[in-house]
Design a protein around this motif. Structure first.
Motif, PDB file in Angstrom:
ATOM      1  N   VAL A  43       0.865  -1.179   0.000  1.00 58.05           N
ATOM      2  CA  VAL A  43       0.000   0.000   0.000  1.00 58.05           C
ATOM      3  C   VAL A  43       0.901   1.229   0.000  1.00 58.05           C
ATOM      4  CG1 VAL A  43      -1.834   1.241   1.197  1.00 58.05           C
ATOM      5  CG2 VAL A  43      -1.714  -1.268   1.363  1.00 58.05           C
ATOM      6  N   HIS A  44       0.729   2.087  -1.014  1.00 58.21           N
ATOM      7  CA  HIS A  44       1.595   3.278  -1.101  1.00 58.21           C
ATOM      8  C   HIS A  44       0.874   4.520  -0.618  1.00 58.21           C
ATOM      9  CE1 HIS A  44       5.217   5.314  -2.383  1.00 58.21           C
ATOM     10  NE2 HIS A  44       4.452   6.283  -2.890  1.00 58.21           N
ATOM     11  N   TYR A  45       1.549   5.230   0.294  1.00 56.82           N
ATOM     12  CA  TYR A  45       1.050   6.512   0.808  1.00 56.82           C
ATOM     13  C   TYR A  45       2.033   7.581   0.320  1.00 56.82           C
ATOM     14  CZ  TYR A  45      -0.965   9.894   4.049  1.00 56.82           C
ATOM     15  OH  TYR A  45      -1.603  10.987   4.597  1.00 56.82           O
ATOM     16  N   PRO A  46       1.623   8.456  -0.592  1.00 51.78           N
ATOM     17  CA  PRO A  46       2.596   9.246  -1.348  1.00 51.78           C
ATOM     18  C   PRO A  46       3.037  10.575  -0.740  1.00 51.78           C
ATOM     19  CG  PRO A  46       0.410   9.597  -2.247  1.00 51.78           C
ATOM     20  CD  PRO A  46       0.244   8.610  -1.122  1.00 51.78           C
ATOM     21  N   TRP A  47       2.468  10.991   0.394  1.00 49.32           N
ATOM     22  CA  TRP A  47       2.778  12.330   0.882  1.00 49.32           C
ATOM     23  C   TRP A  47       3.874  12.332   1.952  1.00 49.32           C
ATOM     24  CZ3 TRP A  47      -2.469  11.058  -0.014  1.00 49.32           C
ATOM     25  CH2 TRP A  47      -3.043  11.753  -1.086  1.00 49.32           C
ATOM     26  N   CYS A  48       4.640  13.414   1.958  1.00 54.92           N
ATOM     27  CA  CYS A  48       5.656  13.689   2.974  1.00 54.92           C
ATOM     28  C   CYS A  48       5.488  15.128   3.441  1.00 54.92           C
ATOM     29  CB  CYS A  48       7.072  13.539   2.403  1.00 54.92           C
ATOM     30  SG  CYS A  48       7.569  11.855   2.054  1.00 54.92           S
ATOM     31  N   TYR A  54      17.820  13.563  -1.662  1.00 56.51           N
ATOM     32  CA  TYR A  54      18.381  12.335  -2.224  1.00 56.51           C
ATOM     33  C   TYR A  54      17.301  11.371  -2.698  1.00 56.51           C
ATOM     34  CZ  TYR A  54      17.067  10.577   2.375  1.00 56.51           C
ATOM     35  OH  TYR A  54      16.361  10.265   3.506  1.00 56.51           O
ATOM     36  N   CYS A  55      16.033  11.676  -2.426  1.00 53.34           N
ATOM     37  CA  CYS A  55      14.948  10.709  -2.601  1.00 53.34           C
ATOM     38  C   CYS A  55      14.398  10.725  -4.031  1.00 53.34           C
ATOM     39  CB  CYS A  55      13.820  11.022  -1.613  1.00 53.34           C
ATOM     40  SG  CYS A  55      12.397   9.918  -1.784  1.00 53.34           S
ATOM     41  N   ASP A  56      14.331   9.510  -4.634  1.00 51.22           N
ATOM     42  CA  ASP A  56      13.697   9.402  -5.952  1.00 51.22           C
ATOM     43  C   ASP A  56      12.440   8.552  -5.893  1.00 51.22           C
ATOM     44  OD1 ASP A  56      14.844   6.898  -5.606  1.00 51.22           O
ATOM     45  OD2 ASP A  56      15.394   6.681  -7.712  1.00 51.22           O
ATOM     46  N   GLY A  98       4.000   1.683   2.732  1.00 51.92           N
ATOM     47  CA  GLY A  98       5.209   2.474   2.524  1.00 51.92           C
ATOM     48  C   GLY A  98       4.902   3.803   1.878  1.00 51.92           C
ATOM     49  N   GLY A  99       5.964   4.592   1.667  1.00 50.99           N
ATOM     50  CA  GLY A  99       5.724   5.917   1.110  1.00 50.99           C
ATOM     51  C   GLY A  99       6.962   6.533   0.527  1.00 50.99           C
ATOM     52  N   HIS A 227      23.830   2.414   1.397  1.00 42.92           N
ATOM     53  CA  HIS A 227      24.835   3.340   0.884  1.00 42.92           C
ATOM     54  C   HIS A 227      24.097   4.495   0.199  1.00 42.92           C
ATOM     55  CE1 HIS A 227      27.949   4.977  -1.717  1.00 42.92           C
ATOM     56  NE2 HIS A 227      28.851   4.152  -1.213  1.00 42.92           N
ATOM     57  N   LEU A 228      24.395   5.725   0.573  1.00 43.30           N
ATOM     58  CA  LEU A 228      23.782   6.876  -0.095  1.00 43.30           C
ATOM     59  C   LEU A 228      24.201   6.877  -1.556  1.00 43.30           C
ATOM     60  CD1 LEU A 228      22.243   9.586  -0.134  1.00 43.30           C
ATOM     61  CD2 LEU A 228      24.386  10.691   0.546  1.00 43.30           C
ATOM     62  N   THR A 229      23.244   6.915  -2.443  1.00 42.87           N
ATOM     63  CA  THR A 229      23.530   6.985  -3.872  1.00 42.87           C
ATOM     64  C   THR A 229      22.872   8.230  -4.462  1.00 42.87           C
ATOM     65  OG1 THR A 229      21.605   5.558  -4.322  1.00 42.87           O
ATOM     66  CG2 THR A 229      23.753   4.490  -4.157  1.00 42.87           C
ATOM     67  N   LEU A 230      23.480   8.744  -5.509  1.00 41.62           N
ATOM     68  CA  LEU A 230      22.954   9.932  -6.182  1.00 41.62           C
ATOM     69  C   LEU A 230      22.032   9.470  -7.312  1.00 41.62           C
ATOM     70  CD1 LEU A 230      26.166  12.160  -6.358  1.00 41.62           C
ATOM     71  CD2 LEU A 230      24.455  11.981  -4.539  1.00 41.62           C
ATOM     72  N   GLU A 231      20.737   9.484  -7.039  1.00 43.52           N
ATOM     73  CA  GLU A 231      19.757   9.011  -8.010  1.00 43.52           C
ATOM     74  C   GLU A 231      19.456  10.101  -9.033  1.00 43.52           C
ATOM     75  OE1 GLU A 231      18.945   6.035  -8.098  1.00 43.52           O
ATOM     76  OE2 GLU A 231      19.309   5.241  -6.080  1.00 43.52           O
ATOM     77  N   PRO A 232      19.237   9.716 -10.299  1.00 43.91           N
ATOM     78  CA  PRO A 232      18.921  10.717 -11.328  1.00 43.91           C
ATOM     79  C   PRO A 232      17.693  11.543 -10.957  1.00 43.91           C
ATOM     80  CG  PRO A 232      19.353   8.553 -12.309  1.00 43.91           C
ATOM     81  CD  PRO A 232      19.272   8.346 -10.824  1.00 43.91           C
ATOM     82  N   ASN A 233      17.689  12.780 -11.412  1.00 43.72           N
ATOM     83  CA  ASN A 233      16.544  13.683 -11.246  1.00 43.72           C
ATOM     84  C   ASN A 233      16.236  13.990  -9.780  1.00 43.72           C
ATOM     85  OD1 ASN A 233      16.079  13.698 -14.114  1.00 43.72           O
ATOM     86  ND2 ASN A 233      15.103  11.683 -13.873  1.00 43.72           N
ATOM     87  N   THR A 234      17.264  14.029  -8.962  1.00 42.29           N
ATOM     88  CA  THR A 234      17.125  14.487  -7.575  1.00 42.29           C
ATOM     89  C   THR A 234      18.036  15.690  -7.375  1.00 42.29           C
ATOM     90  OG1 THR A 234      18.908  13.055  -6.750  1.00 42.29           O
ATOM     91  CG2 THR A 234      16.674  12.127  -6.769  1.00 42.29           C
ATOM     92  N   PRO A 235      17.736  16.542  -6.386  1.00 41.46           N
ATOM     93  CA  PRO A 235      18.626  17.678  -6.122  1.00 41.46           C
ATOM     94  C   PRO A 235      20.076  17.275  -5.880  1.00 41.46           C
ATOM     95  CG  PRO A 235      16.546  18.005  -5.010  1.00 41.46           C
ATOM     96  CD  PRO A 235      16.496  16.617  -5.593  1.00 41.46           C
ATOM     97  N   PHE A 236      20.301  16.150  -5.185  1.00 41.07           N
ATOM     98  CA  PHE A 236      21.670  15.695  -4.943  1.00 41.07           C
ATOM     99  C   PHE A 236      22.373  15.326  -6.250  1.00 41.07           C
ATOM    100  CE2 PHE A 236      22.259  14.249  -0.240  1.00 41.07           C
ATOM    101  CZ  PHE A 236      22.071  15.559   0.168  1.00 41.07           C
TER     102      PHE A 236
END
Length: 413
Positions: A43-48, A54-56, A98-99, A227-236
């Motif tokens: 079940v996806h809850y999409p709001w934060c 860093y989140c994609d 999750g979300g 491990h922190l990764t730099l995902e495409p299309n994120t500010p990081f």
């Protein structure tokens, strides 16, 4: 499954060793599934409250006004009801909410959601029901109510206990809030997971291990270390922070794995560690190529039947999802997984398990004979990336380190 030096184990071929240049067995037109895999519900809850740089994930910052909780729960239950013909008669063994930040859901809203799910599906009485929570959005009363509603496993997105790192990561909580949230969680839940990250901006090895020691000090039975990764299309990704180099990051990974092993944790999946018997059953279903029905904005699903294996994705944006709900139109994409794709899809999941998988599982979950990937497996064994014995196939330490290289061996045109 016991681990041991490769040299001390009897190596058993799949059938006979293929001749040089031999190709894999031809695949059938359709997978020949003998039975349905275990079924889970996501079940996806999409709001934060705030989107982290860093989140994609498919998450959306709450921008003015209230979250349309009642309408969204209505849509989730209608989504589930519309999908029932695909899962008639099948027992749901786990639920993962999750979300996003599901701990933004009110206690009454979560109770209504889980009650509605129980009325619609055949839920195993011992089902694992997990909720993801953010330390900046929790309170003791809400945890008590979540437990009363039926949640029996909590996953806390801690990431770090270092206030400086948390600020850099864009988290809305501080170290003290994280510690309080863990104490509250353990007061109401026997099964608590902590998400931690390493290789953070300018992080030292000592700082990474200090976060781990703090987490271990609470006595939790499951830790996820990413491990922190730099995902495409994120500010990081657009403006990368100064990160540890590859050598230091590898040292962090080695030290974390060693410390958790010494603390009695089983490293059962690439980023997951648990005390014996405390593995996340929902995630294990993913890694063993089980089925899962995904409901909610952007949720993905994988469902098997006598007709084949399909993947689905719900409408991604919450507004589009809610608009679609009014028309009973929830699915944005639906496609059949071709037989040529199945070896890679299976291995992409199963080879994340450090102990590997039973040989029989490949045929059970893909509907293809294991001999269909004999050539690839023999090559992987020759390159030292997998071990094969009479019962199981598992990645070697080298295979885990170079997992992407191992997986590409199972890609077909």
């Amino acid at each position: 499954m016991s681990a041991g030096p490769a040299s001390s184990r009897r190596v058993i071929p799949l059938t006979v060793a293929p001749a040089a240049g031999a190709s894999s067995l031809a695949l059938p037109d359709r997978p020949q599934l003998m039975a349905s895999p275990p079924l889970a519900l996501y079940v996806h809850y999409p709001w934060c409250v705030k989107k982290c740089p860093y989140c994609d994930f498919n998450s959306h910052a709450q921008r003015g006004g209230e979250i349309p909780e009642a309408a969204y729960i209505d849509a989730l239950l209608a989504d589930l009801e519309s999908a029932l013909p695909q899962v008639w008669g099948r027992r749901v063994h786990s639920i993962f909410i999750g979300g996003g930040t599901p701990s933004l859901i009110s206690s009454a809203g979560l109770d209504r959601l889980l009650t509605g799910i129980r009325m619609l599906v055949m839920l195993d009485p011992l089902a694992e029901i997990t909720l993801e929570a953010n330390p900046g959005t929790v309170e003791a009363q809400r945890f008590r109510d979540y437990r009363a509603a039926g949640v029996n496993r909590l996953s806390l997105g801690i990431q770090s206990f270092d206030d400086r790192q948390l600020a850099r990561l864009g988290r809305i909580h501080g170290g003290d809030e994280a510690r309080r949230a863990i104490d509250m969680a353990l007061a109401h839940f026997e099964r608590v997971n902590l998400d931690l990250m390493y290789a953070l901006p300018e992080q030292t090895l000592a700082e990474a291990l200090a976060d781990l020691e703090t987490g271990l000090g609470f006595g939790v039975t499951h830790l996820s270390c990413y491990h922190l990764t730099l995902e495409p299309n994120t500010p990081f990704a657009h403006s990368p922070p100064p990160l540890p180099d590859d050598d230091l990051s590898a040292d962090m990974q080695d030290a974390i794995e060693e410390r958790l092993r010494d603390a009695g944790f089983i490293h059962y999946e690439t980023s997951a560690f648990a005390k014996p018997g405390q593995q996340c059953r929902h995630n294990l279903n993913y890694w063993t190529f089980g089925d899962y029905l995904g409901i909610g904005a952007g949720a993905h699903g994988k469902l098997s039947s006598h007709e084949g294996i399909v993947r689905e994705m719900r409408h991604k944006h919450p507004t589009r999802y809610l608009e679609g709900a009014a028309r009973r139109d929830f699915v944005q994409e639906r496609r059949e997984v071709g037989v040529a794709e199945l070896p890679f899809e299976f291995m992409m999941n199963a080879l994340r398990l450090t102990e590997g998988f039973p040989r029989r599982l490949f045929a059970e979950r893909t509907g293809l004979p294991l001999a269909a990937i004999e050539a690839e497996l023999m090559e992987a064994r020759q390159r030292g990336l997998v071990e094969i014995n009479a019962e199981e196939i598992r990645p070697t330490e080298q295979g885990r380190r170079f997992l992407n290289d191992l997986l590409t061996m199972f890609l077909r045109d």
